[in-house]
Design a protein around this motif. Structure first.
Motif, PDB file in Angstrom:
ATOM      1  N   LEU A  50     -53.254  -0.420 -41.489  1.00  0.00           N
ATOM      2  CA  LEU A  50     -53.737  -1.797 -41.581  1.00  0.00           C
ATOM      3  C   LEU A  50     -53.084  -2.691 -40.530  1.00  0.00           C
ATOM      4  CD1 LEU A  50     -53.710  -2.414 -45.411  1.00  0.00           C
ATOM      5  CD2 LEU A  50     -55.695  -2.516 -43.942  1.00  0.00           C
ATOM      6  N   LEU A  52     -49.857  -3.501 -40.627  1.00  0.00           N
ATOM      7  CA  LEU A  52     -48.882  -4.354 -41.323  1.00  0.00           C
ATOM      8  C   LEU A  52     -47.588  -3.604 -41.606  1.00  0.00           C
ATOM      9  CD1 LEU A  52     -51.147  -5.911 -44.117  1.00  0.00           C
ATOM     10  CD2 LEU A  52     -50.194  -7.137 -42.185  1.00  0.00           C
ATOM     11  N   THR A 352     -48.622 -16.979 -54.252  1.00  0.00           N
ATOM     12  CA  THR A 352     -49.120 -17.771 -53.137  1.00  0.00           C
ATOM     13  C   THR A 352     -48.623 -17.188 -51.814  1.00  0.00           C
ATOM     14  OG1 THR A 352     -49.074 -19.702 -54.561  1.00  0.00           O
ATOM     15  CG2 THR A 352     -49.268 -20.102 -52.213  1.00  0.00           C
ATOM     16  N   ASN A 355     -50.450 -14.103 -50.783  1.00  0.00           N
ATOM     17  CA  ASN A 355     -51.817 -14.405 -50.395  1.00  0.00           C
ATOM     18  C   ASN A 355     -51.892 -15.036 -49.023  1.00  0.00           C
ATOM     19  OD1 ASN A 355     -54.583 -15.999 -50.701  1.00  0.00           O
ATOM     20  ND2 ASN A 355     -54.464 -14.205 -52.007  1.00  0.00           N
ATOM     21  N   GLN A 356     -50.913 -15.871 -48.698  1.00  0.00           N
ATOM     22  CA  GLN A 356     -50.957 -16.534 -47.402  1.00  0.00           C
ATOM     23  C   GLN A 356     -50.376 -15.666 -46.300  1.00  0.00           C
ATOM     24  OE1 GLN A 356     -52.824 -18.857 -47.637  1.00  0.00           O
ATOM     25  NE2 GLN A 356     -52.425 -20.216 -49.341  1.00  0.00           N
ATOM     26  N   SER A 357     -49.448 -14.763 -46.642  1.00  0.00           N
ATOM     27  CA  SER A 357     -48.807 -13.976 -45.588  1.00  0.00           C
ATOM     28  C   SER A 357     -49.272 -12.521 -45.580  1.00  0.00           C
ATOM     29  CB  SER A 357     -47.288 -14.005 -45.771  1.00  0.00           C
ATOM     30  OG  SER A 357     -46.934 -13.254 -46.915  1.00  0.00           O
ATOM     31  N   GLY A 358     -49.858 -12.070 -46.683  1.00  0.00           N
ATOM     32  CA  GLY A 358     -50.316 -10.681 -46.749  1.00  0.00           C
ATOM     33  C   GLY A 358     -49.197  -9.678 -46.970  1.00  0.00           C
TER      34      GLY A 358
ATOM     35  N   PRO B  54     -57.357   7.860 -50.888  1.00  0.00           N
ATOM     36  CA  PRO B  54     -57.303   6.420 -50.696  1.00  0.00           C
ATOM     37  C   PRO B  54     -58.085   6.015 -49.465  1.00  0.00           C
ATOM     38  CG  PRO B  54     -55.128   7.413 -50.366  1.00  0.00           C
ATOM     39  CD  PRO B  54     -56.031   8.470 -50.873  1.00  0.00           C
ATOM     40  N   MET B  56     -58.384   4.339 -46.780  1.00  0.00           N
ATOM     41  CA  MET B  56     -57.738   3.495 -45.788  1.00  0.00           C
ATOM     42  C   MET B  56     -58.542   3.620 -44.510  1.00  0.00           C
ATOM     43  SD  MET B  56     -55.587   2.429 -47.692  1.00  0.00           S
ATOM     44  CE  MET B  56     -55.419   1.209 -46.403  1.00  0.00           C
ATOM     45  N   ALA B 119     -58.786 -15.503 -56.432  1.00  0.00           N
ATOM     46  CA  ALA B 119     -58.532 -15.750 -55.017  1.00  0.00           C
ATOM     47  C   ALA B 119     -57.284 -15.001 -54.570  1.00  0.00           C
ATOM     48  CB  ALA B 119     -58.366 -17.245 -54.784  1.00  0.00           C
ATOM     49  N   LYS B 120     -56.307 -14.925 -55.468  1.00  0.00           N
ATOM     50  CA  LYS B 120     -55.033 -14.331 -55.124  1.00  0.00           C
ATOM     51  C   LYS B 120     -55.112 -12.819 -55.009  1.00  0.00           C
ATOM     52  CE  LYS B 120     -51.336 -14.116 -57.619  1.00  0.00           C
ATOM     53  NZ  LYS B 120     -50.380 -14.460 -58.668  1.00  0.00           N
ATOM     54  N   GLU B 121     -55.969 -12.223 -55.845  1.00  0.00           N
ATOM     55  CA  GLU B 121     -56.010 -10.757 -55.873  1.00  0.00           C
ATOM     56  C   GLU B 121     -56.810 -10.175 -54.717  1.00  0.00           C
ATOM     57  OE1 GLU B 121     -56.348 -10.599 -60.750  1.00  0.00           O
ATOM     58  OE2 GLU B 121     -58.106 -10.388 -59.487  1.00  0.00           O
ATOM     59  N   ARG B 122     -57.712 -10.990 -54.155  1.00  0.00           N
ATOM     60  CA  ARG B 122     -58.779 -10.410 -53.343  1.00  0.00           C
ATOM     61  C   ARG B 122     -58.313  -9.605 -52.142  1.00  0.00           C
ATOM     62  NH1 ARG B 122     -61.174 -16.208 -51.193  1.00  0.00           N
ATOM     63  NH2 ARG B 122     -59.112 -17.145 -50.953  1.00  0.00           N
ATOM     64  N   PHE B 123     -57.308 -10.118 -51.377  1.00  0.00           N
ATOM     65  CA  PHE B 123     -56.939  -9.386 -50.156  1.00  0.00           C
ATOM     66  C   PHE B 123     -56.197  -8.101 -50.477  1.00  0.00           C
ATOM     67  CE2 PHE B 123     -57.575 -13.696 -48.554  1.00  0.00           C
ATOM     68  CZ  PHE B 123     -58.574 -13.417 -47.653  1.00  0.00           C
ATOM     69  N   THR B 124     -55.399  -8.140 -51.534  1.00  0.00           N
ATOM     70  CA  THR B 124     -54.702  -6.917 -51.935  1.00  0.00           C
ATOM     71  C   THR B 124     -55.731  -5.867 -52.356  1.00  0.00           C
ATOM     72  OG1 THR B 124     -53.079  -8.445 -52.820  1.00  0.00           O
ATOM     73  CG2 THR B 124     -52.722  -6.124 -53.228  1.00  0.00           C
ATOM     74  N   GLN B 127     -57.186  -4.535 -49.142  1.00  0.00           N
ATOM     75  CA  GLN B 127     -56.222  -3.728 -48.394  1.00  0.00           C
ATOM     76  C   GLN B 127     -56.035  -2.358 -49.016  1.00  0.00           C
ATOM     77  OE1 GLN B 127     -52.755  -6.150 -48.636  1.00  0.00           O
ATOM     78  NE2 GLN B 127     -53.326  -7.495 -46.948  1.00  0.00           N
ATOM     79  N   GLU B 147     -53.195 -10.691 -39.780  1.00  0.00           N
ATOM     80  CA  GLU B 147     -52.078 -10.218 -40.591  1.00  0.00           C
ATOM     81  C   GLU B 147     -52.476  -9.682 -41.952  1.00  0.00           C
ATOM     82  OE1 GLU B 147     -49.144 -13.263 -40.821  1.00  0.00           O
ATOM     83  OE2 GLU B 147     -47.979 -12.305 -39.247  1.00  0.00           O
ATOM     84  N   LEU B 148     -53.558 -10.195 -42.506  1.00  0.00           N
ATOM     85  CA  LEU B 148     -53.953  -9.750 -43.835  1.00  0.00           C
ATOM     86  C   LEU B 148     -54.737  -8.445 -43.785  1.00  0.00           C
ATOM     87  CD1 LEU B 148     -52.615 -11.919 -45.286  1.00  0.00           C
ATOM     88  CD2 LEU B 148     -54.758 -12.802 -46.106  1.00  0.00           C
ATOM     89  N   GLY B 149     -54.932  -7.914 -42.591  1.00  0.00           N
ATOM     90  CA  GLY B 149     -55.622  -6.635 -42.465  1.00  0.00           C
ATOM     91  C   GLY B 149     -57.090  -6.718 -42.813  1.00  0.00           C
ATOM     92  N   GLY B 187     -53.689 -19.421 -53.827  1.00  0.00           N
ATOM     93  CA  GLY B 187     -54.075 -18.423 -52.836  1.00  0.00           C
ATOM     94  C   GLY B 187     -55.337 -18.742 -52.087  1.00  0.00           C
ATOM     95  N   ARG B 265     -62.141  -4.088 -44.432  1.00  0.00           N
ATOM     96  CA  ARG B 265     -60.797  -3.697 -44.014  1.00  0.00           C
ATOM     97  C   ARG B 265     -60.732  -3.431 -42.519  1.00  0.00           C
ATOM     98  NH1 ARG B 265     -60.785  -1.278 -48.604  1.00  0.00           N
ATOM     99  NH2 ARG B 265     -62.120   0.403 -47.926  1.00  0.00           N
ATOM    100  N   HIS B 266     -59.546  -3.567 -41.959  1.00  0.00           N
ATOM    101  CA  HIS B 266     -59.320  -3.115 -40.587  1.00  0.00           C
ATOM    102  C   HIS B 266     -59.539  -1.612 -40.512  1.00  0.00           C
ATOM    103  CE1 HIS B 266     -56.482  -6.425 -38.808  1.00  0.00           C
ATOM    104  NE2 HIS B 266     -57.734  -6.809 -38.883  1.00  0.00           N
TER     105      HIS B 266
END
Lengths: 394, 374
Positions: A50, A52, A352, A355-358, B54, B56, B119-124, B127, B147-149, B187, B265-266
């Motif tokens: 990714l 990261l 937070t 979420n903002q920094s990943g 997984p 990825m 909103a908070k869960e979505r990027f995890t 990823q 950075e959030l991939g 988030g 995803r990236h």
């Protein structure tokens, strides 16, 4: 391989218990290490895919979000690290106050359950059954939405003296540190040392003469007197009062200190919930002291309160402290449910930040380490206390 | 005693072998080394298969096809965009793009599993490969893109952040909010825009942050906050589910740019292309006037080479994406073009009506512009 057979023995090594013992240990170690390594390897590979890779540098980046409740100064220009610290202090604030009040309420409940008064003991019993059988999360939401958000609007805030009760929280008079506050802290520190010295001297004297003076009275009194003298010696009072008031125009109460509805809901939820468990711990502790002790105390002419304070409680304490420790730990950990009602504790700020920094992996590790530190410190203190009060067998 | 030991020993051995095989290289420095190495070979095949699981980067399309359905991360609390209905189904503008994607891949808009996310869960979730695509009114920003991939494919809705306040408060501008408490979702870019804008304008405020949209608006409605802020589309949508929608007004001012769109995803370019061109196909269909109602007629009669290419009558556009040649036909047939999707969820006949404004085709004064399908 046969070269490794044990000396002076005909038993082959695979049936030799000494070997097998060691082998089993090595195997368990290898399994655990293997699993951990494979998890670690897998995570690293995924993160690299990714783009990261693990790093803690992000903690120095500007957070650029605001936090509503804070015990230290913080603005959006501060770093993620400071934002996290704000969350940590909020958790400490609610945990320390929670432990303090839960202990008091818990002891009252526990003693009441054993009361000879039918009504009191039944009420205490009902309290325990009610509070410990409903999930804490449900309670928090109930307290928050059902009680604290049903307070009057801020414009029609309920006023009791200088206290205001409204949907925006409970506002009360407070002190703001002035320039001399720092010096005052030194005076208090000095006073504490003097108080301890006084205590030690009095104790020695008591041991020598056989008549123990009231150390519990004199020692704190020394501290208080030094504190009061210090307050007036300083050129400027270390704290200036701030009184809450409701402005003609505007959204919120100005001045004073405000406990937000989120904080109040979390604190009261944690206290009442944990108190039910502490009540049971206290009851069990008291009941563990054999009845003969009470009877003997009564026979010596001690009254009910004296019996409890001098005979029963010191002995019950030995039984109470270990389970009490786990209740304290539970309270601290349960404070993370704050997330459901918007109190910015560790988990809230952590959410937070990731979420903002990943940086989910790093932040989760930091958060786990934080809670672990809290728990270990609490139990270290309680273990020390437990050691101090345990029965000394001669 | 001896036998018991041997039994435990045997069990431990099996565990050890699996564990070391999984980790690939770990060879414990013990006398069992030789045994371990020989047995690794036999366990290696399933272990390797397990490692590939997984999702990825890699081949998301193949994973989705093998699974037989698309897993789409959506919102469940914003009417008009992503909403969980009383009967358990999902509907909304974003949800329709999940359906369009499923139609493009499987020729069946129903082959979607919706994953409601905060909103908070979505990027995890994105990823870790828990979802294949995130279509949950997510704003495209540089940090998230890098950075959030996450990879933002296309913008399906151009939005901006606004504020909703109680009518009786008399608040008209942001400056009127000085000293106010403002409810905001955790988030979100909203949280950051709020801090940035208010700091820049020197407006003092207290944020109150909640996990879910329901909690946030709940606290606002209770009077805990003076204002609630999120994307304007979200404000319009959330107002419809408030107790008295007429008691609340949305302030004129828009404090940010919020381009919303599907995210992947990236590391999987083919999958990125598929999601991106699914969106472009809906734009193009609107541009050429192809709707779910007339797509069959047009397919039978069209002479336009661009339309022919898109509907799979000419060339091999679908194959280039790794899909069947009627991918775009399926999108239009089963889900519709952009205008149909918009009107169904946000049109004048819906409670969540939002004027199209920027979200019109470039030919109608908007900024929706799809690259050519050729």
């Amino acid at each position: 391989m046969s070269a490794h057979a044990p000396e002076q023995s005909n038993i082959p090594f695979w049936r030799d218990e000494r070997y097998l013992n060691i082998l089993a240990q090595i195997l368990v170690f290898a399994i655990v290490a293997g699993i951990l390594y494979s998890l670690w390897y897998n995570m690293n590979r995924s993160l690299e895919a990714l783009g990261l890779p693990l790093s803690l540098k992000f903690l120095k980046i500007t957070a650029s979000f605001d936090i509503g409740e804070k015990l230290i100064s913080y603005s959006r220009e501060d770093t993620y690290l400071r934002a996290y610290l704000v969350g940590v202090l909020n958790t400490i604030q609610v945990s320390v106050l929670g432990i303090f009040f839960a202990t008091i309420v818990g002891i009252i409940i526990g003693v009441s359950r054993l009361s000879g008064n039918w009504l009191i003991s039944r009420l205490a019993g009902a309290y325990v059954e009610l509070f410990r059988n409903i999930p804490l999360l449900v309670f928090l939401i109930f307290w928050y939405q059902g009680l604290f958000l049903k307070f009057p609007d801020v414009r029609d805030a309920l006023r009791l003296g200088d206290f205001y009760f409204s949907k925006r929280g409970i506002a009360f008079p407070w002190g703001i540190p002035t320039e001399t506050f720092q010096s005052y802290l030194y005076i208090l520190g000095f006073g504490l040392i003097v108080a301890i010295v006084v205590g030690i001297v009095l104790h020695r004297q008591g041991v020598k003469t056989g008549r123990m003076p009231l150390i519990g009275l004199w020692s704190p009194l020394t501290w208080i007197v030094i504190g009061i003298i210090g307050w007036f010696i300083l050129p400027q009072a270390p704290l200036t009062p701030t009184i809450p008031e409701l402005p003609e125009k505007g959204f919120n109460i100005i001045g004073g200190r405000v406990f937000s509805p989120e904080f109040m809901a979390l604190l009261s939820g944690l206290v009442l919930y944990t108190a039910a468990f502490i009540g049971e711990v206290v009851r069990a502790g008291i009941q563990a002291v054999s009845k003969g002790q009470t009877e003997a105390a009564r026979a010596l002419g001690l009254n009910g309160f004296q019996t409890l304070r001098l005979i029963v409680f010191p002995q019950a304490l030995r039984v109470i402290v270990p389970p009490l420790t786990s209740q304290y730990l539970n309270l601290t950990k349960n404070s993370s449910l704050a997330i459901a009602i918007g109190y910015p504790d560790i988990v809230h700020v952590y959410g937070t930040i990731i979420n903002q920094s990943g940086r989910a992996v790093e932040m989760t590790a930091i958060m786990m380490a934080t809670y672990l530190t809290f728990s270990l410190l609490t139990s270290a203190f309680m273990n020390w206390y437990n050691k101090r009060i345990r029965l000394v067998e001669r | 005693m001896q036998r018991k030991w041997l039994a435990i020993f045997a069990v431990l051995m099996v565990f050890a072998l699996v564990a070391t095989a999984c980790s690939g290289a770990a060879t414990p420095e013990t006398k069992t080394e030789k045994v371990v190495e020989t047995v690794i070979v036999t366990v290696e095949v399933p272990a390797e298969g397990g490692e590939a699981a997984p999702a990825m980067g890699g081949n998301t399309l193949q994973t989705v096809k093998d699974r037989g359905k698309l897993i789409c991360g959506v919102n469940s609390a914003v009417p008009g965009f992503g909403f969980l209905n009383e009967d358990g189904s999902f509907s909304g503008f974003d949800v329709d793009f999940c359906k369009a994607l499923a139609a493009a891949i499987f020729g069946d808009p129903g082959k979607v599993e919706y994953r409601p996310l905060t909103a908070k869960e979505r990027f995890t979730a994105l990823q870790t490969g828990e979802i294949d695509v995130l279509i949950r009114n997510t704003t495209w920003t540089l940090t998230r893109d890098t950075e959030l991939g996450a990879n933002f494919t296309a913008t399906t809705f151009y939005d901006g952040q606004g504020f909703i306040v109680r009518k009786e408060s008399g608040i008209k501008t942001l400056e009127d909010l000085n000293g106010a408490t403002i409810c905001v979702g955790a988030g979100t870019t909203t949280e950051l825009n709020l801090a940035d804008t208010f700091a820049a304008r020197g407006i003092d405020y207290t944020p109150l942050v909640f996990e879910t949209a329901d909690e946030t608006t709940g606290a606002y409605e209770e009077g805990r906050c003076d204002a609630y802020t999120t994307d304007k589309s979200g404000l319009v949508a959330r107002r419809t589910v408030m107790a008295n929608p007429a008691d609340h007004v949305i302030l004129e001012e828009t404090i940010s740019k919020e381009p919303l769109g599907p995210v992947v995803r990236h590391g999987d370019d083919q999958w990125y292309d598929i999601v991106q061109w699914t969106v472009f196909a809906t734009f193009t269909a609107e541009e050429y006037g192809i709707t779910s109602a007339n797509v069959d007629d047009i397919k039978a009669s069209t002479e336009n080479p661009t339309v022919k290419k898109m509907l799979g009558l000419e060339g091999d556009m679908g194959a280039k994406l790794g899909l069947s040649n009627d991918w775009a036909y399926n999108i239009i047939k089963y889900v519709g073009n952009y205008a149909e999707i918009y009107d169904r969820n946000l049109g004048p006949d819906t409670p969540t009506y939002i004027e199209r404004g920027l979200n019109s085709l470039y030919t109608d004064g908007g900024i929706l512009y799809a690259p050519p399908i050729r």
